[in-house]
Design a protein around this motif. Structure first.
Motif, PDB file in Angstrom:
ATOM      1  N   THR A 163      43.515 -68.273  47.915  1.00  0.00           N
ATOM      2  CA  THR A 163      44.728 -68.508  49.081  1.00  0.00           C
ATOM      3  C   THR A 163      45.752 -67.904  49.240  1.00  0.00           C
ATOM      4  OG1 THR A 163      43.617 -70.767  49.180  1.00  0.00           O
ATOM      5  CG2 THR A 163      45.356 -70.417  50.718  1.00  0.00           C
ATOM      6  N   ILE A 164      46.331 -67.632  48.066  1.00  0.00           N
ATOM      7  CA  ILE A 164      47.595 -66.896  47.707  1.00  0.00           C
ATOM      8  C   ILE A 164      47.720 -65.583  48.465  1.00  0.00           C
ATOM      9  CG2 ILE A 164      47.203 -65.547  45.590  1.00  0.00           C
ATOM     10  CD1 ILE A 164      49.809 -66.957  44.454  1.00  0.00           C
ATOM     11  N   HIS A 165      46.587 -64.726  48.386  1.00  0.00           N
ATOM     12  CA  HIS A 165      46.426 -63.361  48.995  1.00  0.00           C
ATOM     13  C   HIS A 165      46.580 -63.710  50.637  1.00  0.00           C
ATOM     14  CE1 HIS A 165      45.678 -60.963  45.786  1.00  0.00           C
ATOM     15  NE2 HIS A 165      45.026 -61.606  45.182  1.00  0.00           N
ATOM     16  N   CYS A 166      45.975 -64.868  51.115  1.00  0.00           N
ATOM     17  CA  CYS A 166      46.269 -64.946  52.722  1.00  0.00           C
ATOM     18  C   CYS A 166      47.839 -65.261  52.770  1.00  0.00           C
ATOM     19  CB  CYS A 166      45.382 -65.994  53.311  1.00  0.00           C
ATOM     20  SG  CYS A 166      43.443 -65.720  53.019  1.00  0.00           S
ATOM     21  N   ILE A 167      48.268 -65.968  52.190  1.00  0.00           N
ATOM     22  CA  ILE A 167      49.660 -66.285  52.323  1.00  0.00           C
ATOM     23  C   ILE A 167      50.609 -65.010  52.188  1.00  0.00           C
ATOM     24  CG2 ILE A 167      51.657 -67.904  51.358  1.00  0.00           C
ATOM     25  CD1 ILE A 167      49.526 -69.899  50.797  1.00  0.00           C
ATOM     26  N   LEU A 168      50.439 -64.495  51.007  1.00  0.00           N
ATOM     27  CA  LEU A 168      50.913 -63.132  50.830  1.00  0.00           C
ATOM     28  C   LEU A 168      50.902 -62.093  52.107  1.00  0.00           C
ATOM     29  CD1 LEU A 168      52.272 -61.338  48.817  1.00  0.00           C
ATOM     30  CD2 LEU A 168      50.149 -60.652  48.016  1.00  0.00           C
ATOM     31  N   GLY A 169      49.619 -62.188  52.462  1.00  0.00           N
ATOM     32  CA  GLY A 169      49.526 -61.160  53.799  1.00  0.00           C
ATOM     33  C   GLY A 169      50.289 -61.451  54.799  1.00  0.00           C
ATOM     34  N   GLN A 170      50.251 -62.757  55.044  1.00  0.00           N
ATOM     35  CA  GLN A 170      51.049 -63.230  56.226  1.00  0.00           C
ATOM     36  C   GLN A 170      52.587 -63.111  56.142  1.00  0.00           C
ATOM     37  OE1 GLN A 170      49.812 -63.957  59.213  1.00  0.00           O
ATOM     38  NE2 GLN A 170      47.729 -63.237  58.073  1.00  0.00           N
ATOM     39  N   ILE A 171      53.036 -63.382  54.976  1.00  0.00           N
ATOM     40  CA  ILE A 171      54.622 -63.227  54.377  1.00  0.00           C
ATOM     41  C   ILE A 171      55.019 -61.853  54.692  1.00  0.00           C
ATOM     42  CG2 ILE A 171      56.166 -63.521  52.871  1.00  0.00           C
ATOM     43  CD1 ILE A 171      54.929 -65.905  51.991  1.00  0.00           C
ATOM     44  N   ALA A 172      54.165 -60.929  54.019  1.00  0.00           N
ATOM     45  CA  ALA A 172      54.339 -59.493  54.033  1.00  0.00           C
ATOM     46  C   ALA A 172      54.302 -58.828  55.413  1.00  0.00           C
ATOM     47  CB  ALA A 172      53.223 -58.739  53.185  1.00  0.00           C
ATOM     48  N   ASN A 173      53.389 -59.438  56.191  1.00  0.00           N
ATOM     49  CA  ASN A 173      53.225 -58.869  57.517  1.00  0.00           C
ATOM     50  C   ASN A 173      54.757 -59.252  58.412  1.00  0.00           C
ATOM     51  OD1 ASN A 173      50.768 -57.713  57.253  1.00  0.00           O
ATOM     52  ND2 ASN A 173      49.795 -59.454  58.188  1.00  0.00           N
ATOM     53  N   ILE A 174      55.239 -60.493  58.227  1.00  0.00           N
ATOM     54  CA  ILE A 174      56.428 -60.638  58.995  1.00  0.00           C
ATOM     55  C   ILE A 174      57.406 -59.999  58.399  1.00  0.00           C
ATOM     56  CG2 ILE A 174      58.045 -62.677  58.993  1.00  0.00           C
ATOM     57  CD1 ILE A 174      55.651 -64.409  59.070  1.00  0.00           C
TER      58      ILE A 174
END
Length: 184
Positions: A65-76
């Protein structure tokens, strides 16, 4: 024990990331600001998980799940940073006021750009976007790093790979002269 497992998971994730990216042998990975931000966010999320998750099974589930969260934070974060660069390039265009020649179409954009440049370069201080830089990001980088105050004409390509790409480019860098090459 939890720290050992989390370190093992982190190393595994780094190996997966490296395998998923095509890395040329004997070429150093470039330490860009973006990579550093992603790494810091990743480490912070792992530390949060280690402190709050006691079960190894949950830690494994959360590591995915950390990768999904990381991806969203990085996109923002990337979106906010790119907006800053878009505005900086727009300000530079507004300040320098070059005549902008925008070229778009299905094919032939680079050839037309090079031809126009060759025709104008002896009479005017012309700058053209390098290679086939034709996205908003590529043009922004070009303007921020290469366009000079003395360039009276700026020739740029406007590429389209997603809906509204041309509209976004025209919002920041509206052409004074537009050329449409062949449309397929």
């Amino acid at each position: 024990m939890n720290i050992f497992i989390s370190i093992l998971i982190t190393i595994s994730l780094i190996i997966i990331i490296i395998k998923n990216y095509k890395i040329v042998k004997n070429k150093k990975i470039k330490q860009t600001s973006r990579i550093k931000r992603l790494f810091i966010i990743h480490i912070l999320l792992i530390i949060i998980l280690i402190k709050n998750v006691n079960s190894i099974m949950l830690l494994n589930i959360f590591s995915i799940t950390i990768h999904c969260i990381l991806g969203q934070i990085a996109n923002i974060i990337e979106y906010i940073i790119m907006l800053k660069y878009y505005k900086q390039a727009k300000k530079k265009i507004d300040e320098y006021k070059p005549i902008i020649i925008g070229i778009t179409g299905s094919c032939g954009k680079t050839s037309i750009k090079n031809y126009i440049y060759d025709c104008l370069k002896d009479e005017y201080l012309v700058y053209k976007s390098p290679k086939s830089y034709n996205t908003l990001k590529g043009l922004t980088i070009t303007i921020n790093e290469k366009l000079k105050y003395y360039n009276s004409i700026f020739i740029l390509e406007m590429g389209l790979s997603h809906k509204n790409d041309i509209k976004k480019i025209m919002k920041y860098f509206p052409p004074d002269i537009s050329i449409i090459s062949e449309i397929l």
